[in-house]
Design an enzyme around this catalytic site. Structure first.
Site, PDB file in Angstrom:
ATOM      1  N   GLN A 130      -0.147 -29.682 -14.300  1.00  0.00           N
ATOM      2  CA  GLN A 130       0.107 -29.127 -12.965  1.00  0.00           C
ATOM      3  C   GLN A 130       1.300 -27.864 -13.638  1.00  0.00           C
ATOM      4  O   GLN A 130       2.168 -28.140 -14.036  1.00  0.00           O
ATOM      5  CB  GLN A 130       1.643 -30.069 -12.399  1.00  0.00           C
ATOM      6  CG  GLN A 130       2.268 -29.679 -11.350  1.00  0.00           C
ATOM      7  CD  GLN A 130       3.307 -30.619 -10.932  1.00  0.00           C
ATOM      8  OE1 GLN A 130       3.751 -31.595 -11.723  1.00  0.00           O
ATOM      9  NE2 GLN A 130       3.567 -30.902  -9.768  1.00  0.00           N
ATOM     10  N   GLY A 131       0.682 -26.654 -13.173  1.00  0.00           N
ATOM     11  CA  GLY A 131       1.374 -25.543 -13.431  1.00  0.00           C
ATOM     12  C   GLY A 131       2.324 -25.133 -12.256  1.00  0.00           C
ATOM     13  O   GLY A 131       2.078 -24.196 -11.625  1.00  0.00           O
ATOM     14  N   TYR A 132       3.459 -25.679 -12.295  1.00  0.00           N
ATOM     15  CA  TYR A 132       4.482 -25.135 -11.357  1.00  0.00           C
ATOM     16  C   TYR A 132       5.644 -24.614 -12.483  1.00  0.00           C
ATOM     17  O   TYR A 132       6.009 -23.374 -12.015  1.00  0.00           O
ATOM     18  CB  TYR A 132       5.353 -26.549 -10.805  1.00  0.00           C
ATOM     19  CG  TYR A 132       4.419 -26.971  -9.429  1.00  0.00           C
ATOM     20  CD1 TYR A 132       3.132 -26.545  -9.253  1.00  0.00           C
ATOM     21  CD2 TYR A 132       4.988 -27.560  -8.503  1.00  0.00           C
ATOM     22  CE1 TYR A 132       2.449 -27.045  -7.866  1.00  0.00           C
ATOM     23  CE2 TYR A 132       4.372 -28.240  -7.260  1.00  0.00           C
ATOM     24  CZ  TYR A 132       3.167 -27.809  -7.127  1.00  0.00           C
ATOM     25  OH  TYR A 132       2.443 -28.284  -6.149  1.00  0.00           O
ATOM     26  N   SER A 133       6.447 -25.408 -12.866  1.00  0.00           N
ATOM     27  CA  SER A 133       7.399 -24.612 -13.341  1.00  0.00           C
ATOM     28  C   SER A 133       7.609 -23.653 -14.310  1.00  0.00           C
ATOM     29  O   SER A 133       6.420 -23.679 -15.107  1.00  0.00           O
ATOM     30  CB  SER A 133       8.419 -25.950 -14.457  1.00  0.00           C
ATOM     31  OG  SER A 133       8.629 -27.130 -13.781  1.00  0.00           O
ATOM     32  N   SER A 165       3.030 -31.204 -18.265  1.00  0.00           N
ATOM     33  CA  SER A 165       2.749 -32.525 -18.969  1.00  0.00           C
ATOM     34  C   SER A 165       1.112 -32.669 -19.434  1.00  0.00           C
ATOM     35  O   SER A 165       0.454 -32.100 -18.341  1.00  0.00           O
ATOM     36  CB  SER A 165       3.142 -33.650 -17.996  1.00  0.00           C
ATOM     37  OG  SER A 165       4.343 -33.444 -17.650  1.00  0.00           O
ATOM     38  N   GLU A 248       4.060 -36.529  -5.290  1.00  0.00           N
ATOM     39  CA  GLU A 248       4.875 -36.729  -6.688  1.00  0.00           C
ATOM     40  C   GLU A 248       6.081 -37.468  -6.493  1.00  0.00           C
ATOM     41  O   GLU A 248       6.263 -38.302  -7.475  1.00  0.00           O
ATOM     42  CB  GLU A 248       5.019 -35.413  -7.369  1.00  0.00           C
ATOM     43  CG  GLU A 248       5.641 -35.404  -8.648  1.00  0.00           C
ATOM     44  CD  GLU A 248       5.792 -34.081  -9.457  1.00  0.00           C
ATOM     45  OE1 GLU A 248       5.674 -33.116  -8.893  1.00  0.00           O
ATOM     46  OE2 GLU A 248       5.882 -34.248 -10.718  1.00  0.00           O
TER      47      GLU A 248
HETATM   48  C1  LIG Z   1       9.247 -35.626 -18.355  1.00  0.00           C
HETATM   49  C2  LIG Z   1       8.909 -34.278 -17.394  1.00  0.00           C
HETATM   50  C3  LIG Z   1       7.652 -33.962 -17.205  1.00  0.00           C
HETATM   51  C4  LIG Z   1       7.573 -32.593 -16.411  1.00  0.00           C
HETATM   52  N1  LIG Z   1       6.243 -32.370 -16.073  1.00  0.00           N
HETATM   53  C5  LIG Z   1       5.853 -31.203 -15.502  1.00  0.00           C
HETATM   54  C6  LIG Z   1       4.785 -30.460 -15.123  1.00  0.00           C
HETATM   55  O1  LIG Z   1       3.803 -31.488 -15.592  1.00  0.00           O
HETATM   56  N2  LIG Z   1       4.783 -29.530 -14.409  1.00  0.00           N
HETATM   57  C7  LIG Z   1       5.675 -28.725 -14.188  1.00  0.00           C
HETATM   58  O2  LIG Z   1       5.268 -27.441 -13.551  1.00  0.00           O
HETATM   59  N3  LIG Z   1       7.160 -29.105 -14.384  1.00  0.00           N
HETATM   60  C8  LIG Z   1       7.152 -30.242 -15.254  1.00  0.00           C
HETATM   61  N4  LIG Z   1       8.371 -30.769 -15.387  1.00  0.00           N
HETATM   62  C9  LIG Z   1       9.660 -29.667 -15.282  1.00  0.00           C
HETATM   63  C10 LIG Z   1      10.527 -30.305 -14.124  1.00  0.00           C
HETATM   64  O3  LIG Z   1       9.881 -30.200 -12.773  1.00  0.00           O
HETATM   65  C11 LIG Z   1      11.589 -29.449 -14.067  1.00  0.00           C
HETATM   66  O4  LIG Z   1      12.253 -29.584 -15.483  1.00  0.00           O
HETATM   67  C12 LIG Z   1      12.836 -29.651 -13.280  1.00  0.00           C
HETATM   68  O5  LIG Z   1      12.231 -29.280 -11.676  1.00  0.00           O
HETATM   69  C13 LIG Z   1      14.137 -28.993 -13.166  1.00  0.00           C
HETATM   70  O6  LIG Z   1      13.871 -27.692 -13.430  1.00  0.00           O
HETATM   71  P1  LIG Z   1      14.433 -26.737 -14.662  1.00  0.00           P
HETATM   72  O7  LIG Z   1      14.178 -27.639 -15.836  1.00  0.00           O
HETATM   73  O8  LIG Z   1      14.152 -25.292 -15.034  1.00  0.00           O
HETATM   74  O9  LIG Z   1      16.069 -26.879 -14.634  1.00  0.00           O
HETATM   75  P2  LIG Z   1      17.136 -26.074 -13.779  1.00  0.00           P
HETATM   76  O10 LIG Z   1      16.428 -25.886 -12.254  1.00  0.00           O
HETATM   77  O11 LIG Z   1      17.484 -24.939 -14.351  1.00  0.00           O
HETATM   78  O12 LIG Z   1      18.279 -27.020 -13.609  1.00  0.00           O
HETATM   79  C14 LIG Z   1      19.482 -27.149 -14.651  1.00  0.00           C
HETATM   80  C15 LIG Z   1      20.489 -27.896 -14.086  1.00  0.00           C
HETATM   81  O13 LIG Z   1      21.241 -27.486 -12.919  1.00  0.00           O
HETATM   82  C16 LIG Z   1      20.793 -28.549 -11.643  1.00  0.00           C
HETATM   83  N5  LIG Z   1      20.364 -27.638 -10.308  1.00  0.00           N
HETATM   84  C17 LIG Z   1      19.859 -26.753 -10.113  1.00  0.00           C
HETATM   85  N6  LIG Z   1      19.798 -26.285  -8.988  1.00  0.00           N
HETATM   86  C18 LIG Z   1      20.838 -27.001  -8.266  1.00  0.00           C
HETATM   87  C19 LIG Z   1      20.993 -27.176  -7.078  1.00  0.00           C
HETATM   88  N7  LIG Z   1      20.690 -26.449  -6.037  1.00  0.00           N
HETATM   89  N8  LIG Z   1      22.153 -28.249  -6.571  1.00  0.00           N
HETATM   90  C20 LIG Z   1      22.635 -29.363  -7.681  1.00  0.00           C
HETATM   91  N9  LIG Z   1      22.216 -28.968  -9.060  1.00  0.00           N
HETATM   92  C21 LIG Z   1      21.239 -27.957  -9.388  1.00  0.00           C
HETATM   93  C22 LIG Z   1      20.040 -29.234 -12.020  1.00  0.00           C
HETATM   94  O14 LIG Z   1      19.855 -30.627 -11.366  1.00  0.00           O
HETATM   95  C23 LIG Z   1      20.058 -29.356 -13.626  1.00  0.00           C
HETATM   96  O15 LIG Z   1      20.728 -30.507 -13.904  1.00  0.00           O
HETATM   97  C24 LIG Z   1       8.809 -31.752 -16.104  1.00  0.00           C
HETATM   98  C25 LIG Z   1      10.105 -32.185 -16.591  1.00  0.00           C
HETATM   99  C26 LIG Z   1      10.265 -33.398 -17.234  1.00  0.00           C
HETATM  100  C27 LIG Z   1      11.530 -33.803 -17.551  1.00  0.00           C
END
Ligand SMILES: Cc1cc2nc3c(=O)[nH]c(=O)nc-3n(C[C@H](O)[C@H](O)[C@H](O)COP(=O)(O)OP(=O)(O)OC[C@H]3O[C@@H](n4cnc5c(N)ncnc54)[C@H](O)[C@@H]3O)c2cc1C
Length: 395
Positions: A130-133, A165, A248
């Site tokens: 999944q290429g989202y983040s 992942s 998801e």
């Molecule tokens: C085990 C695992 C598997 C994953 N697999 C994939 C994958 O296969 N494909 C993919 O694309 N992504 C994947 N991810 C990524 C995941 O979707 C992101 O890590 C997640 O969406 C958070 O984004 P970020 O890490 O950029 O944190 P950020 O968005 O930068 O957040 C940092 C902190 O700020 C807080 N925050 C941010 N915005 C708000 C708000 N509006 N209100 C309150 N708090 C806020 C967050 O809760 C967090 O604590 C995976 C992550 C994990 C841990």
């Protein structure tokens, strides 16, 4: 809530149980935590189990038969998972094909896309990621910067994804790209399918604090993907992406696996010594564990409440977000308490010589935080519950 199953449902259970008695792996297939494989060998073990189930028609069981599923009702799908759990052989997570892109293609894919991709998802022949983040777009996913531009019969992609992942094992990726930078951020995004063997793709595994390499960075450098692999309409990928996210967030929870972890914790407390006596003799230890057990049971009933709603044909309620939030938090609290119980022993890593239970508690403790972040962080789940369920004003 009616806890009884019909005679027909029990006959179905018997049929699957009989198959499992003859075919379930001798070694437990439980994931240590978070669904991630520990290493390549573990990945192959899980993939083999998936493919064995698939060969007998026991994957994607709730999908319609026209898509190679069994068309099972919700209740029978629950029975199916209960039986897999009973044999310590849950359906392995083999990337994002069965859980995410498969159901999304059923809803949004062209006939050609469905015919080309769905059968190989059911059989486990092709692995998806999944290429989202992106490095600066996680919670605020719509701000993503990876670009795709038209190039004859192709789109040309440049940019970077992160935390992907299973990308190191994937044959295909579904990738969110910005196709109209002048449009508001939720518009101008498109959902593309990309062959991971295309020139210009570099996958770099990321080592997590648990020592595993569950996820990766993907770099796209002039990567070309055919226009016929666009899902939905150009610049309308956000709608498609939301469909995938709904699938998801519906994954996981359940409470049942957490009850099993609490039982393991009881077992650990009986073996670990505190002041020369089993930790279990300490009333405060028993109280903490009893609290975990109660919360795991509450989650199980919440899940059943959700099931009851869906069996009555009602739309999913608030329980989905509640389950994601509470199950991952409870899991984290259980693992942290196990660390307290283990004291200095918790410092020994997974498979370290002398580690208690092969060090799996420290491995799980280090992985548990990931569950609170994946699929939308728990803070984001709080926002959803506050704003959309409780109707509180936006912060
Ligand atoms: C085990 C695992 C598997 C994953 N697999 C994939 C994958 O296969 N494909 C993919 O694309 N992504 C994947 N991810 C990524 C995941 O979707 C992101 O890590 C997640 O969406 C958070 O984004 P970020 O890490 O950029 O944190 P950020 O968005 O930068 O957040 C940092 C902190 O700020 C807080 N925050 C941010 N915005 C708000 C708000 N509006 N209100 C309150 N708090 C806020 C967050 O809760 C967090 O604590 C995976 C992550 C994990 C841990």
């Amino acid at each position: 809530m009616d806890f009884n199953y019909s005679t027909e449902d029990e006959a179905f259970r018997h049929e699957f149980r009989t198959w499992l008695e003859a075919n379930a792996p001798a070694e437990p297939m439980q994931s240590l935590a978070g669904g991630f494989e520990q290493d390549e060998e573990d990945w192959k073990r899980k993939l083999n189990w998936y493919r064995k189930l698939a060969a007998a028609g026991w994957t994607c069981v709730d999908w319609p038969t026209e898509f190679d599923g069994r068309g099972l009702s919700l209740l029978r799908t629950i029975i199916y998972h209960e039986e897999l759990q009973r044999f310590n052989a849950p359906l392995p997570f083999i990337g994002s094909g069965p859980s995410l892109v498969g159901p999304t293609l059923m809803q949004w894919g062209t006939e050609e896309q469905k015919r080309r991709f769905i059968p190989k998802i059911v059989s486990g022949e092709e692995i998806w990621c999944q290429g989202y983040s992106e490095p600066n777009s996680g919670s605020d996913l719509a701000s993503l910067q990876t670009r795709a531009v038209e190039d004859g019969d192709y789109y040309r992609i440049n940019g970077q994804k992160i935390w992907t992942s299973q990308a190191q094992y994937a044959d295909w990726a579904f990738v969110l790209c910005r196709t109209d930078p002048s449009a508001p951020k939720h518009r101008g995004v498109s959902y593309l399918l990309v062959d991971m063997k295309t020139p210009g793709i570099t996958v770099r595994p990321l080592v997590q604090m648990s020592g595993t390499t569950g996820f990766n960075e993907i770099f796209f450098d002039d990567v070309r993907t055919p226009k016929k692999l666009l899902v939905g309409e150009i610049n309308n990928g956000w709608q498609v992406a939301i469909t995938t996210l709904m699938f998801e967030r519906g994954v996981g929870g359940g409470g049942q696996p957490l009850i099993a972890v609490v039982d393991e914790l009881v077992n650990l407390a009986k073996r670990i010594k505190r002041d020369g006596r089993p930790a279990w003799d300490d009333a405060s230890v028993r109280q903490r564990i009893a609290q975990f057990k109660c919360e795991a049971e509450v989650l199980r009933y919440t899940n059943l409440r959700q099931l009851t709603r869906r069996l009555r044909g009602l739309p999913p309620g608030a329980e989905g977000s509640i389950m994601k939030l509470c199950a991952t938090e409870l899991n984290l609290q259980i693992e942290l308490f196990a660390k307290e119980l283990l004291g200095p022993w918790s410092q020994l890593e997974f498979m370290a010589p002398l580690a208690i239970d092969e060090g799996r508690w420290s491995y799980r403790m280090l992985s548990a935080r990931g569950g609170t972040i994946a699929a939308g962080t728990n803070q984001i789940q709080h926002n959803i519950i506050g704003e959309r369920v409780l109707g509180l004003p936006k912060g």
